[in-house]
Design a protein around this motif. Structure first.
Motif, PDB file in Angstrom:
ATOM      1  N   ASP A   1      66.633  33.614  98.011  1.00 24.49           N
ATOM      2  CA  ASP A   1      67.424  33.256  99.182  1.00 24.49           C
ATOM      3  C   ASP A   1      67.268  31.783  99.501  1.00 24.49           C
ATOM      4  N   ASP A   2      68.064  31.351 100.521  1.00 30.35           N
ATOM      5  CA  ASP A   2      68.098  29.945 100.910  1.00 30.35           C
ATOM      6  C   ASP A   2      66.724  29.502 101.386  1.00 30.35           C
ATOM      7  N   PRO A   3      66.119  28.515 100.697  1.00 32.82           N
ATOM      8  CA  PRO A   3      64.781  28.091 101.109  1.00 32.82           C
ATOM      9  C   PRO A   3      64.758  27.408 102.474  1.00 32.82           C
ATOM     10  N   GLU A   4      65.939  27.056 102.992  1.00 34.17           N
ATOM     11  CA  GLU A   4      65.977  26.409 104.302  1.00 34.17           C
ATOM     12  C   GLU A   4      66.006  27.413 105.439  1.00 34.17           C
ATOM     13  N   THR A   5      66.029  28.690 105.103  1.00 31.13           N
ATOM     14  CA  THR A   5      66.093  29.731 106.129  1.00 31.13           C
ATOM     15  C   THR A   5      64.849  30.595 106.062  1.00 31.13           C
ATOM     16  N   ASP A   6      64.678  31.438 107.041  1.00 34.35           N
ATOM     17  CA  ASP A   6      63.548  32.370 107.037  1.00 34.35           C
ATOM     18  C   ASP A   6      63.682  33.434 105.960  1.00 34.35           C
ATOM     19  N   ASN A   7      64.876  33.512 105.386  1.00 31.86           N
ATOM     20  CA  ASN A   7      65.030  34.506 104.324  1.00 31.86           C
ATOM     21  C   ASN A   7      64.099  34.225 103.134  1.00 31.86           C
ATOM     22  N   ALA A   8      63.645  32.982 102.964  1.00 33.02           N
ATOM     23  CA  ALA A   8      62.750  32.608 101.871  1.00 33.02           C
ATOM     24  C   ALA A   8      61.403  32.127 102.383  1.00 33.02           C
TER      25      ALA A   8
END
Length: 737
Positions: A180-187
């Motif tokens: 997932d997007d490393p800029e989000t909490d998903n990662a």
């Protein structure tokens, strides 16, 4: 509110609604990308359209994204189109536009992990195909959703740490990723330990994944391997999760000293045997088998002053193997008491407890056996002059029996004497010669003769010792030098012509009783020195030259040869030298009066041999002549006297066979038995008509045998040379023809 402000607010509301995925938002926002905003200055710029956001994995399709319009024509008179990735480029068919209304639709589910944004170009044309507006950019951004679980890079992580390590010691590091997007909490990942299988001895950093020790008490001998269950979760630990394992092995340190299993060991060894194992010393060590912390090393501290024992380590069992490196002697020592220390290859840790049984006593009892005799000096070297007569003492090669407590007798014998030269006394070992050793023996190597002597005891199971006797045959100067082969060529009569005559000498003695040889003209004939000179060429040759002009012909000289032995041997030897007249090149001229057949004279010994041979030959000839004369005289004494002719002259060869034993009428054999009764006519014998005239020679009259003993000689002389060939055919009783 003017049109520009309404456009901006509409775009913001549209972007917010798409990014949040607000349900029920069915009508797309209308955009006028070609409308010019009023400006106080003369410069007019086109509007920059903000990116349009749409969530990945949107399932309600087709989904209206936006509507674009041109205000230059009425509705229905403008044709809209879009181009770019997702439309007419891969991936095709993701986006589409209604060419009359300008509505842009999403036709397929998006995956941000594959494509995170699309850049399209929008066009506006009139019905005739002419361009109404310049192309403008349209960017669609895919909004990430937490649709990927985190994943460890390995299913199992391994690490090593020394047992007894201090808290906080680094062990290993776990690593994981999230698509997932490393800029989000998903990662946003967080690590944790779910299970350790025991007390909490390890910890993991939730951000970096580093695993470290947290307390003391790691003991490999208690637990050698730890299995940890790790977990990683996204959304900062509240989202999707994944698990892996970490295998941590404790590396051994030498924290356990080796110990003997007993305080004392009792072993037995046989005397007079070396390089054999006596027994094993058992030890225990809790450290890792096969490692330097486990391998035992043994040291003999006391009880072995002569270094007769050694202890090696069995690599499989770690036991100490006691061996004998020097043969034991029961008569010298019956018991040995060894003090042995055991340690590891690696040094023991300072904090490790000390072993209670690091030392042990090893008692070795020596068993008595019948040992072989021992020669007092082996090999024995001695010397003897060459040509030693039989009975000469060579050496006393004696041995002794180490079994002092057993009364045994020794006997001696030869094992190797290739020339059968020596005689060994069986009781004393006294060795003497029994004949003269030939200097030309093939077993005399470099002046040394080798023999092997055996010494044997008289035990029920006798033991034998082997002794080597090396005898140096000392050279004796018992031969004088002699001249070599006769030198070829002749001497020139003039002193300075020709190369001279090269003379060589040989000696049957070995160095130092041979060369260098000394050549000298015989002192008995001082006049030789006035006409001849000898110059030394090397250790074995000299050159003879005339000192003054000498006459041509054969000259008889006498030389004195002497060797370098102690004492020196010399010999006077005659030399015949042929002298000729030479040319300038030092070669005899043709027709010279010199006797070219001259050469080296014979020695006195050779001359005696020649004369003796001639005399012996003469005696043999005389004996043969006398014997022949004696036999001739004995044959002349016959019984037939008078003028009668020789009986052989009257025997004719008719080439007829007798009648055998029954033929009694052919001839009267009694006349041969009584020769005196024969009556032969006088005069020459009758001639045979069938005999060749060339063979008819007159024969002188010959006396007949006077006794039956002379008949054999008489008949054997019938075929003598010069007589008429006669063939006699005789039977046992039928007579002869």
């Amino acid at each position: 509110m003017d049109a520009a402000l309404l456009l901006v607010l509409g775009l913001l509301a549209q972007s917010l609604c798409l990014s949040l995925g607000v349900p029920g938002q069915r009508r797309p926002t209308t955009l006028y990308p070609w409308r010019r905003a009023p400006a106080p200055s003369r410069v007019r710029r086109a509007w920059v359209i903000p990116p349009i956001s749409v969530s990945e994995n949107h399932k309600r399709l087709p989904y209206p994204l936006v509507q674009i319009k041109s205000d230059k024509q009425q509705l229905g008179s403008v044709i809209y189109s879009i181009q770019g990735p997702g439309v007419d480029e891969e991936p095709r068919g993701v986006f589409s536009i209604d060419k009359f209304t300008g509505k842009v639709f999403l036709n397929a589910m998006l995956d941000r992990e594959k494509t995170d944004r699309f850049r399209l170009r929008a066009f506006a044309l009139d019905l005739g195909g002419s361009t109404l507006e310049d192309p403008t950019d349209l960017e669609i951004v895919v909004v990430d959703q937490n649709d990927n679980r985190p994943a460890f890079l390995q299913e199992a992580f391994t690490g090593h740490v020394l047992e007894g390590a201090a808290p906080g010691t680094y062990v290993t590091r776990a690593e994981a990723t999230d698509a997932d997007d490393p800029e989000t909490d998903n990662a946003a990942l967080r690590f944790s330990i779910l299970q350790q299988g025991g007390p909490e001895l390890f910890s993991i950093d939730e951000l970096t994944g580093e695993i470290r020790t947290v307390q003391v008490g790691l003991d490999r001998e208690v637990v050698a391997v730890y299995n940890l269950t790790l977990q990683v979760a996204d959304m900062s630990g509240d989202g999707l999760t994944a698990t892996a394992s970490a295998i941590i092995t404790l590396d051994d340190i030498n924290d356990n000293a080796p110990e003997f299993t007993r305080d004392e060991f009792f072993l037995e060894a046989t005397e007079a045997i070396s390089r054999v194992d006596v027994g094993r010393l058992e030890v225990e060590d809790r450290d890792l088998p096969g490692s330097p912390n486990w391998v035992a090393r043994f040291t003999i501290l006391e009880g072995d002053p002569d270094g007769q024992f050694t202890i090696r380590t069995d690599p499989k069992t770690n036991e100490g193997v006691l061996s004998i490196v020097k043969a034991l002697d029961y008569e010298s020592c019956e018991h040995y008491e060894l003090k042995v220390l055991v340690q590891n290859e690696a040094p023991l840790q300072a904090a490790a407890p000390r072993a209670e049984r690091s030392q042990a006593k090893v008692r070795v009892h020596v068993q008595d056996t019948n040992e072989p005799p021992v020669f007092q000096e082996n090999p024995l070297r001695t010397s003897l002059a060459e040509g030693a007569p039989p009975g000469t003492l060579v050496a006393i090669f004696s041995a002794w029996d180490p079994d002092t407590e057993q009364l045994q007798r020794l006997s001696y014998s030869k094992d190797y004497d290739p020339e059968d030269w020596l005689q060994v006394d069986a009781a004393t070992g006294r060795i003497q010669t029994q004949r003269v050793l030939s200097p030309a023996s093939p077993f005399l190597k470099g002046g040394w003769y080798r023999a092997i002597v055996l010494a044997q005891d008289d035990a029920p199971q006798p033991r034998t010792a082997t002794g080597t006797l090396s005898i140096e045959i000392l050279e004796v100067n018992d031969h004088a030098p002699v001249l070599a082969l006769p030198p070829p060529g002749s001497l020139c009569s003039e002193p300075h012509q020709g190369p001279g005559l090269l003379l060589g000498a040989t000696d049957e003695d070995l160095p130092p009783h041979g060369a260098p040889f000394h050549f000298q003209l015989s002192p008995r004939l001082p006049e030789l020195g006035g006409n001849w000179s000898l110059s030394q060429v090397n250790v074995s040759h000299a050159r003879l030259r005339p000192r003054n002009q000498v006459p041509e012909g054969l000259h008889r000289l006498s030389l004195l040869l002497r060797d370098s032995g102690q004492p020196p041997q010399q010999r006077e030897q005659p030399l015949n030298v042929t002298v000729c007249r030479c040319g300038q090149d030092g070669v005899c001229l043709p027709g010279a009066s010199a006797l070219l057949a001259g050469g080296t004279g014979l020695s006195l010994g050779a001359l005696v041999i020649v004369l003796a041979s001639a005399l012996l030959l003469l005696v043999l000839v005389l004996l043969v002549a006398l014997r022949a004369r004696f036999r001739q005289q004995s044959r002349g004494k016959g019984l037939l006297h008078g003028p009668q002719d020789d009986l052989r002259d009257n025997v004719l060869n008719y080439d007829e066979q007798g009648g055998g034993e029954e033929d009694q009428d052919a001839y009267d054999i009694s006349q041969l038995r009584h020769p005196t009764a024969l009556s032969l006519p006088l005069g020459p014998p009758p001639l045979r008509r069938d005999a060749p005239q060339s063979r008819l020679h007159p024969q002188p009259p010959r006396a007949l045998p006077t006794s039956p003993l002379d008949i054999a000689d008489f008949i054997s002389d019938v075929g003598a040379p010069g007589d008429t060939p006669v063939t006699l055919a005789c039977t046992g009783f039928g007579g002869c023809r």
